[in-house]
Design an enzyme around this catalytic site. Structure first.
Site, PDB file in Angstrom:
ATOM      1  N   TYR A  61       0.833  -1.218   0.000  1.00 59.90           N
ATOM      2  CA  TYR A  61       0.000   0.000   0.000  1.00 59.90           C
ATOM      3  C   TYR A  61       0.862   1.261   0.000  1.00 59.90           C
ATOM      4  O   TYR A  61       0.606   2.211  -0.743  1.00 59.90           O
ATOM      5  CB  TYR A  61      -0.906  -0.057   1.234  1.00 59.90           C
ATOM      6  CG  TYR A  61      -1.928   1.032   1.370  1.00 59.90           C
ATOM      7  CD1 TYR A  61      -3.075   1.054   0.565  1.00 59.90           C
ATOM      8  CD2 TYR A  61      -1.786   2.037   2.335  1.00 59.90           C
ATOM      9  CE1 TYR A  61      -4.038   2.048   0.718  1.00 59.90           C
ATOM     10  CE2 TYR A  61      -2.740   3.031   2.493  1.00 59.90           C
ATOM     11  CZ  TYR A  61      -3.865   3.036   1.685  1.00 59.90           C
ATOM     12  OH  TYR A  61      -4.824   4.024   1.844  1.00 59.90           O
ATOM     13  N   LYS A 116       0.929   4.169  -2.773  1.00 60.73           N
ATOM     14  CA  LYS A 116       0.574   5.555  -2.449  1.00 60.73           C
ATOM     15  C   LYS A 116       1.743   6.503  -2.674  1.00 60.73           C
ATOM     16  O   LYS A 116       1.546   7.684  -2.995  1.00 60.73           O
ATOM     17  CB  LYS A 116       0.055   5.642  -1.005  1.00 60.73           C
ATOM     18  CG  LYS A 116      -1.273   4.908  -0.783  1.00 60.73           C
ATOM     19  CD  LYS A 116      -2.370   5.412  -1.696  1.00 60.73           C
ATOM     20  CE  LYS A 116      -3.758   4.917  -1.334  1.00 60.73           C
ATOM     21  NZ  LYS A 116      -4.788   5.348  -2.281  1.00 60.73           N
TER      22      LYS A 116
END
Ligand code: NAI
Length: 256
Positions: free
Chosen positions: A153, A157
Protein backbone atom coordinates in the site's frame (compact mmCIF):
# COMPACT_ATOMS: atom_id res chain seq x y z
CA UNK A 1 -16.78 27.50 -4.65
CA UNK A 2 -18.98 26.78 -7.67
CA UNK A 3 -18.92 23.70 -9.86
CA UNK A 4 -21.95 24.81 -11.85
CA UNK A 5 -21.99 22.98 -15.21
CA UNK A 6 -18.86 20.97 -14.27
CA UNK A 7 -18.69 17.22 -14.77
CA UNK A 8 -16.73 15.12 -12.30
CA UNK A 9 -15.75 11.46 -12.32
CA UNK A 10 -15.26 10.08 -8.81
CA UNK A 11 -13.72 6.62 -8.65
CA UNK A 12 -14.56 4.65 -5.52
CA UNK A 13 -17.41 7.11 -5.00
CA UNK A 14 -19.83 4.56 -3.55
CA UNK A 15 -18.82 5.22 0.04
CA UNK A 16 -16.30 6.83 2.39
CA UNK A 17 -14.08 9.64 1.13
CA UNK A 18 -15.28 9.18 -2.47
CA UNK A 19 -18.96 9.50 -1.53
CA UNK A 20 -18.26 12.57 0.66
CA UNK A 21 -16.40 14.11 -2.29
CA UNK A 22 -19.16 13.32 -4.77
CA UNK A 23 -21.71 14.97 -2.47
CA UNK A 24 -19.51 18.00 -1.79
CA UNK A 25 -19.03 18.58 -5.54
CA UNK A 26 -22.72 17.93 -6.30
CA UNK A 27 -23.80 20.34 -3.56
CA UNK A 28 -21.86 23.00 -5.44
CA UNK A 29 -23.41 22.17 -8.80
CA UNK A 30 -21.25 19.42 -10.35
CA UNK A 31 -22.70 16.53 -12.32
CA UNK A 32 -21.26 13.30 -10.98
CA UNK A 33 -20.18 10.03 -12.62
CA UNK A 34 -19.31 7.40 -10.05
CA UNK A 35 -16.98 4.57 -11.10
CA UNK A 36 -17.19 1.78 -8.53
CA UNK A 37 -17.74 -1.96 -8.10
CA UNK A 38 -20.08 -1.66 -5.12
CA UNK A 39 -23.31 -1.35 -7.11
CA UNK A 40 -25.75 -0.99 -4.24
CA UNK A 41 -23.80 1.68 -2.35
CA UNK A 42 -22.99 3.54 -5.57
CA UNK A 43 -26.70 3.64 -6.39
CA UNK A 44 -27.36 5.14 -2.93
CA UNK A 45 -24.74 7.85 -3.47
CA UNK A 46 -26.18 8.69 -6.90
CA UNK A 47 -29.61 8.96 -5.28
CA UNK A 48 -28.18 11.44 -2.74
CA UNK A 49 -26.53 13.42 -5.57
CA UNK A 50 -29.91 13.67 -7.32
CA UNK A 51 -31.62 14.68 -4.08
CA UNK A 52 -29.21 17.61 -3.97
CA UNK A 53 -30.64 18.72 -7.32
CA UNK A 54 -27.66 17.65 -9.39
CA UNK A 55 -27.30 14.96 -12.03
CA UNK A 56 -25.57 11.69 -11.22
CA UNK A 57 -24.76 8.41 -12.96
CA UNK A 58 -23.20 5.20 -11.76
CA UNK A 59 -20.94 3.10 -13.94
CA UNK A 60 -19.98 -0.35 -12.70
CA UNK A 61 -16.23 -0.22 -13.20
CA UNK A 62 -13.24 -2.13 -11.93
CA UNK A 63 -10.55 0.52 -12.24
CA UNK A 64 -7.91 -2.14 -12.92
CA UNK A 65 -9.58 -2.93 -16.27
CA UNK A 66 -8.54 -0.67 -19.15
CA UNK A 67 -11.57 -1.81 -21.15
CA UNK A 68 -14.06 -0.97 -18.38
CA UNK A 69 -12.40 2.36 -17.59
CA UNK A 70 -12.31 3.48 -21.23
CA UNK A 71 -15.90 2.42 -21.81
CA UNK A 72 -17.13 4.30 -18.73
CA UNK A 73 -15.13 7.42 -19.61
CA UNK A 74 -16.66 7.34 -23.12
CA UNK A 75 -20.15 6.89 -21.64
CA UNK A 76 -19.55 9.82 -19.27
CA UNK A 77 -18.62 11.93 -22.31
CA UNK A 78 -21.69 10.87 -24.25
CA UNK A 79 -24.03 11.40 -21.26
CA UNK A 80 -22.59 14.68 -20.00
CA UNK A 81 -20.64 16.09 -22.98
CA UNK A 82 -17.37 16.79 -21.14
CA UNK A 83 -15.12 15.80 -18.24
CA UNK A 84 -13.75 18.64 -16.12
CA UNK A 85 -12.69 16.75 -13.02
CA UNK A 86 -11.30 13.31 -12.24
CA UNK A 87 -11.01 12.24 -8.62
CA UNK A 88 -8.81 9.12 -8.54
CA UNK A 89 -9.97 7.80 -5.19
CA UNK A 90 -10.66 4.03 -5.51
CA UNK A 91 -8.37 2.09 -3.21
CA UNK A 92 -7.95 -1.10 -1.21
CA UNK A 93 -5.77 -2.41 1.61
CA UNK A 94 -4.30 -5.89 2.07
CA UNK A 95 -2.02 -5.63 5.07
CA UNK A 96 0.72 -8.16 5.87
CA UNK A 97 4.21 -8.01 7.30
CA UNK A 98 6.87 -8.64 4.68
CA UNK A 99 7.30 -12.38 5.38
CA UNK A 100 3.59 -12.99 4.80
CA UNK A 101 3.05 -10.56 1.92
CA UNK A 102 1.90 -12.71 -0.99
CA UNK A 103 2.30 -11.74 -4.61
CA UNK A 104 -1.50 -11.66 -4.83
CA UNK A 105 -1.70 -9.09 -1.98
CA UNK A 106 1.08 -7.06 -3.61
CA UNK A 107 -0.44 -7.18 -7.12
CA UNK A 108 -4.01 -6.42 -6.14
CA UNK A 109 -3.11 -3.40 -3.98
CA UNK A 110 -0.70 -2.01 -6.59
CA UNK A 111 -3.26 -2.66 -9.33
CA UNK A 112 -6.25 -0.96 -7.74
CA UNK A 113 -4.45 2.01 -6.16
CA UNK A 114 -1.65 2.71 -8.63
CA UNK A 115 -2.55 1.15 -11.98
CA UNK A 116 -6.21 2.12 -11.54
CA UNK A 117 -5.20 5.77 -11.03
CA UNK A 118 -2.97 5.58 -14.12
CA UNK A 119 -5.68 4.04 -16.32
CA UNK A 120 -8.34 6.56 -15.28
CA UNK A 121 -5.96 9.51 -15.67
CA UNK A 122 -4.75 8.28 -19.06
CA UNK A 123 -8.28 7.88 -20.36
CA UNK A 124 -9.76 11.13 -18.94
CA UNK A 125 -6.86 13.40 -19.91
CA UNK A 126 -7.45 12.72 -23.61
CA UNK A 127 -10.76 14.57 -23.37
CA UNK A 128 -9.42 17.19 -20.95
CA UNK A 129 -6.64 18.02 -23.45
CA UNK A 130 -9.21 18.65 -26.18
CA UNK A 131 -11.09 20.94 -23.79
CA UNK A 132 -7.82 22.62 -22.70
CA UNK A 133 -9.12 22.29 -19.15
CA UNK A 134 -9.04 19.65 -16.46
CA UNK A 135 -8.46 19.00 -12.80
CA UNK A 136 -7.13 15.62 -11.70
CA UNK A 137 -6.95 14.91 -7.99
CA UNK A 138 -5.22 11.74 -6.84
CA UNK A 139 -5.68 10.14 -3.43
CA UNK A 140 -2.37 9.16 -1.86
CA UNK A 141 -1.94 8.46 1.86
CA UNK A 142 0.14 9.27 4.91
CA UNK A 143 1.25 5.64 4.43
CA UNK A 144 3.41 6.90 1.52
CA UNK A 145 5.90 8.03 4.17
CA UNK A 146 6.28 4.41 5.39
CA UNK A 147 4.07 2.13 7.48
CA UNK A 148 4.68 -1.26 9.07
CA UNK A 149 2.77 -4.09 7.38
CA UNK A 150 1.84 -2.08 4.30
CA UNK A 151 4.76 -2.40 1.92
CA UNK A 152 2.29 -2.87 -0.95
CA UNK A 153 0.00 0.00 0.00
CA UNK A 154 2.74 2.49 0.88
CA UNK A 155 4.54 1.69 -2.39
CA UNK A 156 1.31 2.33 -4.31
CA UNK A 157 0.57 5.55 -2.45
CA UNK A 158 4.17 6.83 -2.84
CA UNK A 159 3.91 5.90 -6.54
CA UNK A 160 0.78 8.02 -6.79
CA UNK A 161 2.79 11.02 -5.58
CA UNK A 162 5.35 10.42 -8.36
CA UNK A 163 2.54 10.00 -10.88
CA UNK A 164 0.99 13.28 -9.70
CA UNK A 165 4.21 15.23 -10.18
CA UNK A 166 5.05 13.65 -13.55
CA UNK A 167 1.55 14.19 -14.94
CA UNK A 168 1.48 17.78 -13.66
CA UNK A 169 4.60 18.50 -15.74
CA UNK A 170 3.28 16.67 -18.79
CA UNK A 171 -0.25 18.11 -18.76
CA UNK A 172 0.20 21.66 -17.40
CA UNK A 173 0.46 23.28 -20.81
CA UNK A 174 -2.91 21.77 -21.76
CA UNK A 175 -4.67 23.57 -18.92
CA UNK A 176 -4.76 20.45 -16.76
CA UNK A 177 -3.77 20.58 -13.09
CA UNK A 178 -2.77 17.39 -11.30
CA UNK A 179 -2.56 17.33 -7.52
CA UNK A 180 -2.94 14.85 -4.69
CA UNK A 181 -4.29 14.64 -1.20
CA UNK A 182 -2.64 12.33 1.30
CA UNK A 183 -5.12 11.51 4.08
CA UNK A 184 -4.05 10.28 7.49
CA UNK A 185 -6.35 8.16 9.69
CA UNK A 186 -9.88 8.76 8.37
CA UNK A 187 -12.93 7.05 9.84
CA UNK A 188 -14.42 5.02 6.95
CA UNK A 189 -15.16 1.40 6.12
CA UNK A 190 -11.50 1.12 5.18
CA UNK A 191 -10.59 1.78 8.82
CA UNK A 192 -12.72 -1.28 9.66
CA UNK A 193 -10.75 -3.31 7.12
CA UNK A 194 -7.64 -1.95 8.78
CA UNK A 195 -8.98 -2.99 12.20
CA UNK A 196 -9.81 -6.49 10.98
CA UNK A 197 -6.31 -6.99 9.61
CA UNK A 198 -4.44 -5.19 12.40
CA UNK A 199 -2.89 -8.41 13.68
CA UNK A 200 -1.41 -9.02 10.21
CA UNK A 201 0.78 -5.98 10.75
CA UNK A 202 1.70 -6.62 14.33
CA UNK A 203 -0.93 -4.41 16.01
CA UNK A 204 -2.35 -6.46 18.91
CA UNK A 205 -4.95 -3.95 20.14
CA UNK A 206 -6.39 -1.72 17.37
CA UNK A 207 -8.48 0.40 19.75
CA UNK A 208 -5.39 1.19 21.87
CA UNK A 209 -3.48 1.96 18.64
CA UNK A 210 -6.26 4.36 17.58
CA UNK A 211 -6.28 6.02 21.00
CA UNK A 212 -2.54 6.53 20.93
CA UNK A 213 -2.80 7.95 17.37
CA UNK A 214 -5.39 10.47 18.58
CA UNK A 215 -3.30 11.41 21.64
CA UNK A 216 -0.24 12.11 19.52
CA UNK A 217 -2.17 13.97 16.80
CA UNK A 218 -2.03 17.79 17.12
CA UNK A 219 -5.72 18.11 16.18
CA UNK A 220 -6.52 15.31 18.68
CA UNK A 221 -8.93 13.30 16.58
CA UNK A 222 -9.08 11.03 13.56
CA UNK A 223 -10.26 12.56 10.29
CA UNK A 224 -13.72 12.51 8.76
CA UNK A 225 -14.39 11.84 5.07
CA UNK A 226 -15.56 15.47 4.77
CA UNK A 227 -12.14 16.74 5.98
CA UNK A 228 -10.62 15.13 2.89
CA UNK A 229 -13.51 16.04 0.56
CA UNK A 230 -13.04 19.73 1.43
CA UNK A 231 -9.41 19.73 0.30
CA UNK A 232 -10.15 17.62 -2.80
CA UNK A 233 -12.90 20.07 -3.66
CA UNK A 234 -10.47 23.03 -3.49
CA UNK A 235 -7.95 21.22 -5.71
CA UNK A 236 -10.74 20.35 -8.17
CA UNK A 237 -11.88 23.97 -8.40
CA UNK A 238 -10.66 26.84 -10.54
CA UNK A 239 -9.43 28.45 -7.31
CA UNK A 240 -6.51 26.03 -7.61
CA UNK A 241 -5.67 27.05 -11.20
CA UNK A 242 -2.08 27.95 -10.24
CA UNK A 243 -1.48 24.90 -8.05
CA UNK A 244 -0.11 21.76 -9.64
CA UNK A 245 2.07 18.76 -8.79
CA UNK A 246 1.36 19.25 -5.07
CA UNK A 247 0.57 16.74 -2.37
CA UNK A 248 -1.51 18.09 0.51
CA UNK A 249 -1.51 15.96 3.65
CA UNK A 250 -4.91 15.86 5.31
CA UNK A 251 -3.78 14.15 8.46
CA UNK A 252 -4.18 16.63 11.29
CA UNK A 253 -0.42 16.66 11.67
CA UNK A 254 2.68 18.04 9.98
CA UNK A 255 4.55 15.58 7.79
CA UNK A 256 8.32 15.78 7.87
P1 NAI B 1 -13.51 2.75 1.37
O1 NAI B 1 -13.07 1.33 1.43
O2 NAI B 1 -14.61 3.21 2.25
O3 NAI B 1 -13.90 3.14 -0.14
C1 NAI B 1 -13.16 2.70 -1.22
C2 NAI B 1 -14.07 2.63 -2.43
O4 NAI B 1 -13.28 2.16 -3.54
C3 NAI B 1 -15.22 1.63 -2.25
O5 NAI B 1 -16.43 2.22 -2.66
C4 NAI B 1 -14.83 0.47 -3.13
O6 NAI B 1 -15.94 -0.25 -3.65
C5 NAI B 1 -14.05 1.18 -4.24
N1 NAI B 1 -13.15 0.27 -4.95
C6 NAI B 1 -12.28 -0.62 -4.44
N2 NAI B 1 -11.69 -1.33 -5.42
C7 NAI B 1 -12.16 -0.84 -6.59
C8 NAI B 1 -11.93 -1.15 -7.95
N3 NAI B 1 -11.06 -2.10 -8.32
N4 NAI B 1 -12.59 -0.45 -8.90
C9 NAI B 1 -13.49 0.51 -8.56
N5 NAI B 1 -13.75 0.84 -7.27
C10 NAI B 1 -13.11 0.18 -6.31
O7 NAI B 1 -12.19 3.59 1.60
P2 NAI B 1 -11.92 5.13 1.94
O8 NAI B 1 -11.37 5.17 3.29
O9 NAI B 1 -13.05 5.98 1.57
O10 NAI B 1 -10.68 5.37 0.96
C11 NAI B 1 -10.75 6.17 -0.21
C12 NAI B 1 -9.33 6.43 -0.66
O11 NAI B 1 -8.61 7.09 0.38
C13 NAI B 1 -8.53 5.17 -0.96
O12 NAI B 1 -7.69 5.38 -2.07
C14 NAI B 1 -7.70 4.98 0.28
O13 NAI B 1 -6.53 4.24 0.02
C15 NAI B 1 -7.41 6.42 0.65
N6 NAI B 1 -7.05 6.62 2.03
C16 NAI B 1 -7.89 6.28 3.06
C17 NAI B 1 -7.51 6.48 4.38
C18 NAI B 1 -8.37 6.12 5.52
O14 NAI B 1 -7.87 6.18 6.67
N7 NAI B 1 -9.61 5.76 5.36
C19 NAI B 1 -6.19 7.05 4.69
C20 NAI B 1 -5.40 7.38 3.53
C21 NAI B 1 -5.83 7.17 2.26
Amino acid sequence: MSFHDSVAIVTGGARGIGAATALKLARNGAKIAIFDMNNSMAAETVEKVRNLGSDGRFFSVDVTSREQVEEAVEKTMSEFGKIDILINNAGVLKDYLIDDMTEEAWDSVINVNLKGSFLCAQSAQKYMKKQQYGKIVMVSSLAATGTKGRVNYSSAKAGIQGMTKSLSIELGSFGINVNAVAPGFIDTEMSNVSKASAKNRGIKDFDAFKKSFINSNPIQRVGRPEDVANVISFLASSEADYVTGQVIYVSGSPVT
